[in-house]
Write a protein that holds these residues in place. Structure first.
Motif, PDB file in Angstrom:
ATOM      1  N   GLU A   1      46.057   4.459 -18.835  1.00 26.07           N
ATOM      2  CA  GLU A   1      45.143   3.478 -19.464  1.00 26.07           C
ATOM      3  C   GLU A   1      43.438   3.764 -18.743  1.00 26.07           C
ATOM      4  O   GLU A   1      43.617   4.407 -17.474  1.00 26.07           O
ATOM      5  CB  GLU A   1      45.187   2.116 -19.857  1.00 26.07           C
ATOM      6  CG  GLU A   1      45.415   1.298 -18.477  1.00 26.07           C
ATOM      7  CD  GLU A   1      44.051   0.548 -17.923  1.00 26.07           C
ATOM      8  OE1 GLU A   1      43.688  -0.243 -18.843  1.00 26.07           O
ATOM      9  OE2 GLU A   1      43.636   0.768 -16.725  1.00 26.07           O
TER      10      GLU A   1
ATOM     11  N   THR B   1      40.953   1.193 -18.189  1.00 24.88           N
ATOM     12  CA  THR B   1      40.039   0.470 -17.475  1.00 24.88           C
ATOM     13  C   THR B   1      40.114   0.295 -15.764  1.00 24.88           C
ATOM     14  O   THR B   1      39.307   0.209 -15.150  1.00 24.88           O
ATOM     15  CB  THR B   1      40.734  -0.989 -18.121  1.00 24.88           C
ATOM     16  OG1 THR B   1      40.620  -1.040 -19.201  1.00 24.88           O
ATOM     17  CG2 THR B   1      39.681  -1.988 -17.467  1.00 24.88           C
TER      18      THR B   1
ATOM     19  N   ARG C   1      51.891   7.527 -20.966  1.00 27.30           N
ATOM     20  CA  ARG C   1      52.726   6.553 -20.710  1.00 27.30           C
ATOM     21  C   ARG C   1      54.133   7.074 -21.057  1.00 27.30           C
ATOM     22  O   ARG C   1      54.284   7.657 -22.322  1.00 27.30           O
ATOM     23  CB  ARG C   1      52.577   5.551 -21.766  1.00 27.30           C
ATOM     24  CG  ARG C   1      51.192   4.618 -21.302  1.00 27.30           C
ATOM     25  CD  ARG C   1      50.753   3.390 -22.086  1.00 27.30           C
ATOM     26  NE  ARG C   1      49.277   3.076 -21.995  1.00 27.30           N
ATOM     27  CZ  ARG C   1      49.032   1.918 -22.516  1.00 27.30           C
ATOM     28  NH1 ARG C   1      49.553   1.137 -23.340  1.00 27.30           N
ATOM     29  NH2 ARG C   1      47.571   1.718 -22.210  1.00 27.30           N
TER      30      ARG C   1
ATOM     31  N   GLU D   1      56.817   6.606 -23.108  1.00 29.91           N
ATOM     32  CA  GLU D   1      57.399   5.630 -24.058  1.00 29.91           C
ATOM     33  C   GLU D   1      58.376   6.432 -25.104  1.00 29.91           C
ATOM     34  O   GLU D   1      57.996   7.697 -24.964  1.00 29.91           O
ATOM     35  CB  GLU D   1      56.063   4.814 -24.634  1.00 29.91           C
ATOM     36  CG  GLU D   1      55.274   3.895 -23.991  1.00 29.91           C
ATOM     37  CD  GLU D   1      54.470   3.034 -24.790  1.00 29.91           C
ATOM     38  OE1 GLU D   1      54.947   2.197 -25.249  1.00 29.91           O
ATOM     39  OE2 GLU D   1      53.491   3.663 -24.999  1.00 29.91           O
TER      40      GLU D   1
ATOM     41  N   LEU E   1      52.739   7.932 -28.749  1.00 24.54           N
ATOM     42  CA  LEU E   1      52.951   9.421 -27.823  1.00 24.54           C
ATOM     43  C   LEU E   1      52.738   9.202 -26.330  1.00 24.54           C
ATOM     44  O   LEU E   1      52.739   8.171 -25.874  1.00 24.54           O
ATOM     45  CB  LEU E   1      51.872  10.297 -28.203  1.00 24.54           C
ATOM     46  CG  LEU E   1      51.730  10.752 -29.732  1.00 24.54           C
ATOM     47  CD1 LEU E   1      50.581  10.255 -30.254  1.00 24.54           C
ATOM     48  CD2 LEU E   1      51.865  12.275 -29.862  1.00 24.54           C
TER      49      LEU E   1
ATOM     50  N   GLU F   1      33.596  -0.322 -21.509  1.00 26.80           N
ATOM     51  CA  GLU F   1      33.746  -1.446 -20.496  1.00 26.80           C
ATOM     52  C   GLU F   1      32.417  -1.822 -20.397  1.00 26.80           C
ATOM     53  O   GLU F   1      31.528  -0.979 -19.902  1.00 26.80           O
ATOM     54  CB  GLU F   1      34.268  -0.852 -18.885  1.00 26.80           C
ATOM     55  CG  GLU F   1      35.708   0.093 -19.230  1.00 26.80           C
ATOM     56  CD  GLU F   1      36.932  -0.903 -19.705  1.00 26.80           C
ATOM     57  OE1 GLU F   1      36.633  -2.137 -19.732  1.00 26.80           O
ATOM     58  OE2 GLU F   1      37.933  -0.226 -20.109  1.00 26.80           O
TER      59      GLU F   1
ATOM     60  N   ARG G   1      48.717  -9.464 -24.779  1.00 30.43           N
ATOM     61  CA  ARG G   1      48.285  -8.265 -24.334  1.00 30.43           C
ATOM     62  C   ARG G   1      49.080  -7.885 -23.133  1.00 30.43           C
ATOM     63  O   ARG G   1      49.701  -8.752 -22.548  1.00 30.43           O
ATOM     64  CB  ARG G   1      46.735  -8.113 -23.716  1.00 30.43           C
ATOM     65  CG  ARG G   1      45.794  -8.713 -24.782  1.00 30.43           C
ATOM     66  CD  ARG G   1      45.358  -7.833 -25.876  1.00 30.43           C
ATOM     67  NE  ARG G   1      44.648  -6.442 -25.382  1.00 30.43           N
ATOM     68  CZ  ARG G   1      45.262  -5.227 -25.605  1.00 30.43           C
ATOM     69  NH1 ARG G   1      46.106  -5.084 -26.508  1.00 30.43           N
ATOM     70  NH2 ARG G   1      44.582  -4.162 -25.005  1.00 30.43           N
TER      71      ARG G   1
ATOM     72  N   TYR H   1      45.372  -7.815 -16.139  1.00 24.67           N
ATOM     73  CA  TYR H   1      44.371  -8.284 -15.956  1.00 24.67           C
ATOM     74  C   TYR H   1      43.454  -8.919 -16.825  1.00 24.67           C
ATOM     75  O   TYR H   1      42.186  -9.465 -16.238  1.00 24.67           O
ATOM     76  CB  TYR H   1      43.301  -7.059 -15.702  1.00 24.67           C
ATOM     77  CG  TYR H   1      43.258  -5.717 -16.683  1.00 24.67           C
ATOM     78  CD1 TYR H   1      42.624  -6.007 -17.933  1.00 24.67           C
ATOM     79  CD2 TYR H   1      43.690  -4.539 -16.221  1.00 24.67           C
ATOM     80  CE1 TYR H   1      42.445  -4.878 -18.771  1.00 24.67           C
ATOM     81  CE2 TYR H   1      43.676  -3.471 -16.957  1.00 24.67           C
ATOM     82  CZ  TYR H   1      43.106  -3.576 -18.286  1.00 24.67           C
ATOM     83  OH  TYR H   1      43.171  -2.665 -19.218  1.00 24.67           O
ATOM     84  N   TYR H   2      43.726  -9.268 -17.932  1.00 26.64           N
ATOM     85  CA  TYR H   2      42.930  -9.881 -18.843  1.00 26.64           C
ATOM     86  C   TYR H   2      42.720 -11.592 -18.518  1.00 26.64           C
ATOM     87  O   TYR H   2      43.494 -12.253 -18.033  1.00 26.64           O
ATOM     88  CB  TYR H   2      43.592 -10.055 -20.342  1.00 26.64           C
ATOM     89  CG  TYR H   2      43.534  -8.794 -20.894  1.00 26.64           C
ATOM     90  CD1 TYR H   2      42.228  -8.091 -21.250  1.00 26.64           C
ATOM     91  CD2 TYR H   2      44.691  -7.870 -20.948  1.00 26.64           C
ATOM     92  CE1 TYR H   2      42.104  -6.816 -21.631  1.00 26.64           C
ATOM     93  CE2 TYR H   2      44.730  -6.551 -21.654  1.00 26.64           C
ATOM     94  CZ  TYR H   2      43.538  -6.034 -21.912  1.00 26.64           C
ATOM     95  OH  TYR H   2      43.151  -4.723 -22.447  1.00 26.64           O
TER      96      TYR H   2
HETATM   97  P1  HAM Z   1      46.124  -1.037 -24.648  1.00 23.01           P
HETATM   98  O1  HAM Z   1      46.397  -1.931 -25.577  1.00 23.01           O
HETATM   99  O2  HAM Z   1      47.455  -0.706 -23.946  1.00 23.01           O
HETATM  100  O3  HAM Z   1      45.038  -1.276 -23.627  1.00 23.01           O
HETATM  101  O4  HAM Z   1      45.939   0.218 -25.323  1.00 23.01           O
HETATM  102  C1  HAM Z   1      44.748   0.396 -26.298  1.00 23.01           C
HETATM  103  C2  HAM Z   1      45.109   1.198 -27.536  1.00 23.01           C
HETATM  104  O5  HAM Z   1      45.812   2.403 -27.062  1.00 23.01           O
HETATM  105  C3  HAM Z   1      46.364   0.751 -28.375  1.00 23.01           C
HETATM  106  O6  HAM Z   1      45.777  -0.315 -29.395  1.00 23.01           O
HETATM  107  C4  HAM Z   1      46.641   1.793 -28.965  1.00 23.01           C
HETATM  108  O7  HAM Z   1      45.872   2.068 -30.186  1.00 23.01           O
HETATM  109  C5  HAM Z   1      46.526   3.059 -27.913  1.00 23.01           C
HETATM  110  N1  HAM Z   1      47.777   3.273 -27.444  1.00 23.01           N
HETATM  111  C6  HAM Z   1      48.397   2.580 -26.401  1.00 23.01           C
HETATM  112  N2  HAM Z   1      49.610   3.343 -26.073  1.00 23.01           N
HETATM  113  C7  HAM Z   1      49.895   4.410 -27.044  1.00 23.01           C
HETATM  114  C8  HAM Z   1      50.852   5.396 -27.103  1.00 23.01           C
HETATM  115  N3  HAM Z   1      51.994   5.419 -26.498  1.00 23.01           N
HETATM  116  N4  HAM Z   1      50.599   6.362 -28.059  1.00 23.01           N
HETATM  117  C9  HAM Z   1      49.507   6.113 -28.858  1.00 23.01           C
HETATM  118  N5  HAM Z   1      48.644   5.243 -28.883  1.00 23.01           N
HETATM  119  C10 HAM Z   1      48.684   4.375 -27.766  1.00 23.01           C
HETATM  120  C11 HAM Z   1      44.359  -0.689 -22.926  1.00 23.01           C
HETATM  121  O8  HAM Z   1      44.579   0.595 -22.539  1.00 23.01           O
HETATM  122  C12 HAM Z   1      43.266  -1.309 -22.146  1.00 23.01           C
HETATM  123  N6  HAM Z   1      42.690  -0.461 -20.937  1.00 23.01           N
HETATM  124  C13 HAM Z   1      42.150  -1.719 -23.149  1.00 23.01           C
HETATM  125  C14 HAM Z   1      40.898  -2.634 -22.372  1.00 23.01           C
HETATM  126  C15 HAM Z   1      39.611  -1.888 -22.178  1.00 23.01           C
HETATM  127  N7  HAM Z   1      41.104  -3.592 -22.094  1.00 23.01           N
HETATM  128  C16 HAM Z   1      39.836  -3.748 -21.337  1.00 23.01           C
HETATM  129  N8  HAM Z   1      39.098  -2.744 -21.701  1.00 23.01           N
END
Ligand code: HAM
Length: 415
Positions: free
Chosen positions: A80, A82, A111, A113, A120, A129, A256, A260-261
């Motif tokens: 991710e 952040t 990831r 998964e 994906l 941010e 979530r 960190y939230y």
């Molecule tokens: P997250 O909810 O883990 O948050 O991911 C954000 C978005 O990334 C998800 O809503 C989804 O649309 C997309 N996503 C996550 N995993 C996958 C996957 N395996 N395949 C396709 N799309 C995916 C974060 O990543 C935090 N860093 C968001 C954030 C920024 N919070 C604060 N600042």
């Protein structure tokens, strides 16, 4: 034949315009809110994510691409955006810039998964941010930014869910209450949730296992455990969203998947792309930067999964404009005619027009067919007659109108 790894995708030339459009729109909307781009490495020291994302999360425990490099350092492909931004913010002393720092990024994430529609192993995020303000107004602004992005793309029917998960203090009391509530049903929890019960019971609220869902249905709600400060903060976020006419629903189940939230958390969810309906997730992280040795600086952000967004747009029939169209295709037969076409193409390209001519030795009929395939807006023909009269026979492919145009006047016609 060697195939691509499971959970990854090629973006083929016929589709790349869609990505360019999403990225261009993301940059435009981020710019309107005053955000500047930050680019951090695709891989970091694993510790960045252990400290940032948190070691009780699924991402850290099960999903990271972690390996030892040739210098025996533990390296991880970013799952991710952040944590890397927080690391870069502290390392580069960005807290000295005028605050709040408004940052955005478009980045691949990784990831491990189980792949399915919208999920994906390599995917892409547009992330925001905003760092340095604890004001509830910045929470509302970040949510508005996400909403503007969806509006600009013409996406409707997303539901915005918001919640507050409070600060460390509220959570201490809540977790105790939650453990107390879950204790009676501990044996019926799935194995993972039994672990979560000890490490981070709030994560149990996120579990998709039907038995766990049944158990948590009547669990105490975090919103009833917020301290006065967190309560006021959440009220202000809600009232600003209402002032901006943004519809939202409160969902006490949003916790979530990252550690960190604090306080505000939110998701934009679609119901037309299957199980992986969350296209955007985000929230406040007031204690993250100190994990990297920075001043205790608050922040909030979100990330949109671009693959999910495309899936959603395609399913909903949202138009994605193709700006890669060819302005003019010059069909020609014969040596001299080719040379004329070659020079016209060069002159028009110098002026910024997208021009194509035949390099495959096609007959005139298949040159027309080709022009049609590449969706040329105009097709010009140069045959012996046109060459001798200094003209091109120009056809507007949309209207079907055809006329002879002096070669020096082509630009005026296709402009
Ligand atoms: P997250 O909810 O883990 O948050 O991911 C954000 C978005 O990334 C998800 O809503 C989804 O649309 C997309 N996503 C996550 N995993 C996958 C996957 N395996 N395949 C396709 N799309 C995916 C974060 O990543 C935090 N860093 C968001 C954030 C920024 N919070 C604060 N600042």
């Amino acid at each position: 034949m060697v195939n691509l790894p499971k959970g990854t995708k090629d973006v083929l030339p016929k589709d790349s315009y869609k990505w360019q459009y999403l990225e261009k729109t993301a940059r435009k909307v981020a710019g309107i809110f005053g955000a500047l781009e930050i680019r951090t490495p695709t891989f970091e020291h694993t510790e960045v994510f252990l400290r940032g994302v948190g070691n009780t999360t699924d991402i850290v425990n099960k999903e990271m691409y972690t390996f030892l490099d040739k210098g025996e350092r533990s390296i991880t492909l970013k799952p991710e955006g952040t944590a890397g931004v927080a690391r870069a913010f502290v390392e580069n002393g960005l807290s000295n810039l005028p605050l709040p720092a408004k940052l955005y990024y478009i980045t691949p994430c990784f990831r491990y998964e189980r792949p399915q529609a919208g999920r994906l192993r390599e995917f892409h995020q547009f992330g925001i941010e905003f760092i340095g303000s604890k004001d509830a107004g910045i929470d509302a602004e970040v949510i508005l930014l996400a909403k503007s992005f969806f509006d600009e793309l013409g996406i409707k029917n997303l539901t915005l869910y918001i919640n507050s998960i409070g600060c460390k203090e509220c959570r201490k009391n809540y977790q105790a209450a939650l453990r107390e509530y879950l204790k009676a049903n501990y044996d019926s929890l799935c194995d993972l949730c039994k672990e979560r019960y000890h490490t981070n019971p709030m994560r149990i609220l996120d579990c998709k296992n039907p038995e766990c869902k049944k158990i948590t249905a009547g669990a105490p709600k975090i919103l009833d455990y917020l301290c006065d400060d967190c309560k006021d903060h959440f009220e202000k976020v809600k009232s600003l969203l209402s002032l901006a006419n943004v519809e939202y629903q409160i969902d006490a189940g949003i916790v979530r998947g990252l550690d960190y939230y604090t306080k505000t958390v939110f998701e934009f969810v679609s119901n037309n792309i299957g199980a992986q309906g969350t296209v955007c997730g985000g929230g406040r992280y007031d204690d993250l930067l100190e994990q990297f040795g920075g001043n205790n600086m608050p922040g909030i952000g979100f990330a949109v999964g671009l693959e999910r967004l495309l899936l959603l747009m395609e399913n909903a029939g949202v138009l994605i404009p193709n700006s890669n169209a060819i302005d003019l295709y010059i069909a020609n037969i014969g040596e001299k005619e080719y040379e004329k076409a070659f020079v016209i193409a060069k002159d028009l390209r110098d002026k910024g027009y997208a021009v194509e001519i035949d390099h495959m030795g096609r007959g005139i009929k298949s040159q027309f067919k080709f022009a049609d395939k590449i969706k040329a807006k105009y097709v010009g023909v140069i045959g012996e007659d046109e060459l001798s009269r200094g003209v091109i026979k120009l056809k507007n492919m949309a209207s079907g109108e055809e006329k002879d145009v002096l070669t020096q006047n082509i630009e005026e016609e296709i402009r």
